[in-house]
Structure formats: C-alpha cells, structure tokens
Write a protein that holds these residues in place. Sequence first.
Motif, PDB file in Angstrom:
ATOM      1  N   GLU A 101       0.965  -1.363  -0.002  1.00 55.09           N
ATOM      2  CA  GLU A 101      -0.002   0.048   0.103  1.00 55.09           C
ATOM      3  C   GLU A 101       0.858   1.320  -0.017  1.00 55.09           C
ATOM      4  O   GLU A 101       0.624   2.324  -0.909  1.00 55.09           O
ATOM      5  N   ARG A 104       2.475   1.535  -3.532  1.00 60.23           N
ATOM      6  CA  ARG A 104       1.361   2.213  -4.163  1.00 60.23           C
ATOM      7  C   ARG A 104       1.110   3.695  -4.355  1.00 60.23           C
ATOM      8  O   ARG A 104       0.923   4.452  -5.132  1.00 60.23           O
ATOM      9  N   SER A 107       3.908   5.629  -5.666  1.00 60.79           N
ATOM     10  CA  SER A 107       3.991   5.457  -7.137  1.00 60.79           C
ATOM     11  C   SER A 107       2.992   6.560  -7.770  1.00 60.79           C
ATOM     12  O   SER A 107       3.185   6.940  -8.643  1.00 60.79           O
ATOM     13  N   ARG A 108       1.853   6.656  -7.158  1.00 62.51           N
ATOM     14  CA  ARG A 108       0.801   7.452  -7.199  1.00 62.51           C
ATOM     15  C   ARG A 108       1.502   9.120  -7.138  1.00 62.51           C
ATOM     16  O   ARG A 108       1.105   9.988  -8.286  1.00 62.51           O
TER      17      ARG A 108
END
Length: 111
Positions: A101, A104, A107-108
């Motif tokens: 999580e 991610r 990454s965003r």
Amino acid sequence: MDTKTRLGLRLKAIRKEKKLTQDELAARMGRSVDALSNLERGRSLPNFTTIELLCQALDIPLKSLFDFEETTLPRRKAQLLEEFQSIARGLSDADLELAIEQIRALSRRGK
C-alpha cells in the motif's frame, strides 16, 4: 547485467537481511573479507565449495542464493530492488500488504 553482478547484489542483500557485516560472514565461512567483498561487487564468482559455505553461513537454501531475474536495470536500481525483495520475503502477510500500500501511494505521487 552479468551473472557475477547479479549474484553479488543478491548475496549482499541476503547478508544485510541477516544483519551481518562482511567481517562476520567472512568469519563464519572461513574466508577473507576481501574474497567476500569481491563476490558482492561482482568481481568474482564463487566455486562450489564457497557456494556451500555461503548457504551454510547464511542459513539459506541454495536456490535462494540464485533467485534473481534477468534485468537490464541500472546497477543501483537493481541493487535496491534486490534488497527490497530480500526484506519483503521476511515480512508477515499483513506487513507485506501494508508495504505494498505504501509503495502504491509513492507510485501515485510520482505520476
């Protein structure tokens, strides 16, 4: 990236995961720190006896020492990914889900 480099990165990641210094691992193996350093830097390949000593000293199965994929990534990125994978293997399922999580979210942020 050649086999010597990939093996060296893998070896270093496992050693760090086990929280061992090069001195400690070399002593467990009965080898010199210079010899271990050359392996980790991809300057030499171990013979079968050294591979066996590495696996015993690190308390790992032979397979995990060679558990690396073909990559064309830059050396630093490959090193970081190898270290990440090594750490991730030791996490519980819940902690691994949390780590994913977080990755991610990072990454965003980068998009």
